[in-house]
Scaffold this active site. Structure first.
Site, PDB file in Angstrom:
ATOM      1  N   GLU A  58     -12.868   1.111 -17.965  1.00  0.00           N
ATOM      2  CA  GLU A  58     -13.280   0.228 -16.877  1.00  0.00           C
ATOM      3  C   GLU A  58     -14.437  -0.699 -17.251  1.00  0.00           C
ATOM      4  O   GLU A  58     -14.516  -1.829 -16.761  1.00  0.00           O
ATOM      5  CB  GLU A  58     -13.664   1.061 -15.634  1.00  0.00           C
ATOM      6  CG  GLU A  58     -12.491   1.726 -14.942  1.00  0.00           C
ATOM      7  CD  GLU A  58     -12.079   3.077 -15.512  1.00  0.00           C
ATOM      8  OE1 GLU A  58     -11.295   3.774 -14.860  1.00  0.00           O
ATOM      9  OE2 GLU A  58     -12.541   3.442 -16.618  1.00  0.00           O
ATOM     10  N   GLU A 116      -8.947  10.163 -15.046  1.00  0.00           N
ATOM     11  CA  GLU A 116      -9.695  10.810 -13.963  1.00  0.00           C
ATOM     12  C   GLU A 116      -8.856  11.893 -13.286  1.00  0.00           C
ATOM     13  O   GLU A 116      -9.380  12.949 -12.918  1.00  0.00           O
ATOM     14  CB  GLU A 116     -10.166   9.776 -12.947  1.00  0.00           C
ATOM     15  CG  GLU A 116     -11.284   8.918 -13.489  1.00  0.00           C
ATOM     16  CD  GLU A 116     -11.755   7.871 -12.520  1.00  0.00           C
ATOM     17  OE1 GLU A 116     -12.936   7.936 -12.128  1.00  0.00           O
ATOM     18  OE2 GLU A 116     -10.937   6.992 -12.136  1.00  0.00           O
TER      19      GLU A 116
END
Length: 191
Positions: free
Chosen positions: A65, A45
């Site tokens: 995730e 990210e």
């Protein structure tokens, strides 16, 4: 993530993370991610928030995730599709799979891949090329892209035109044009 025990904890943690990534995205100067090794979860990210992503051949990228019952919380579900397209982003988000540097290049996640032994030198060459450009023009280019991406095309092109027009008030534009006509390297003042 192990210390996040409630939705409120998660909100506070990821609001802060999103703020940091947004600050990177909003910087007026270009930001380059130089990735060697793992860029997974928050590391991926962080790279997504940068303007340019360069990878060593040993780099691995992923947003895993989903494998622990979560989704990225730092902007990954929003930045990844804007960079690689919805279908590819959804595949990576839904599977949590890692991809190597060459696959990341193929899908447009990274701009270039370099051999590990020359990675630093190649990154330095690109950085040098960018920092030798006039700062105000770099700022205008970044503002045009970042601002225009959320506009309809007609508004975005008009915004780009305003940024373009303002550059005609700079000494660097005048020097750049003069140097081009005189077939010499420009001597920009605002770097």
């Amino acid at each position: 993530i192990g210390q996040i025990d409630s939705p409120i904890d998660a909100h506070n943690y990821f609001r802060e993370a999103q703020g940091v990534f947004s600050q990177i995205d909003d910087l007026e100067k270009p930001v380059i991610a130089a990735v060697s090794g793992f860029a997974l979860g928050g590391g991926c990210e962080l790279a997504l928030a940068c303007d340019i992503r360069l990878a060593a051949e040993n780099a691995l990228f992923g947003l895993p995730e989903i494998k622990i019952g979560l989704i990225p919380g730092g902007g990954g579900t929003q930045r990844l599709p804007r960079i690689v397209g919805n279908g590819v982003a959804k595949e990576l988000l839904f599977t949590g799979d890692f991809i190597d540097a060459n696959e990341a290049y193929r899908i447009g996640l990274v701009n270039k891949v370099f051999p590990l032994d020359s990675f630093s030198d190649n990154v330095a060459k690109i950085v040098s090329k960018i920092i030798n450009q006039p700062a105000i023009a770099l700022k205008a280019a970044k503002l045009s892209v970042n601002g225009g991406i959320n506009m309809d095309i007609k508004s975005a092109v008009a915004y780009e035109a305003r940024c373009f027009e303002l550059l005609f008030s700079t000494m660097d534009q005048k020097e750049g044009t003069k140097a081009f006509i005189e077939k010499r390297k420009p001597q920009f003042m605002d770097k």
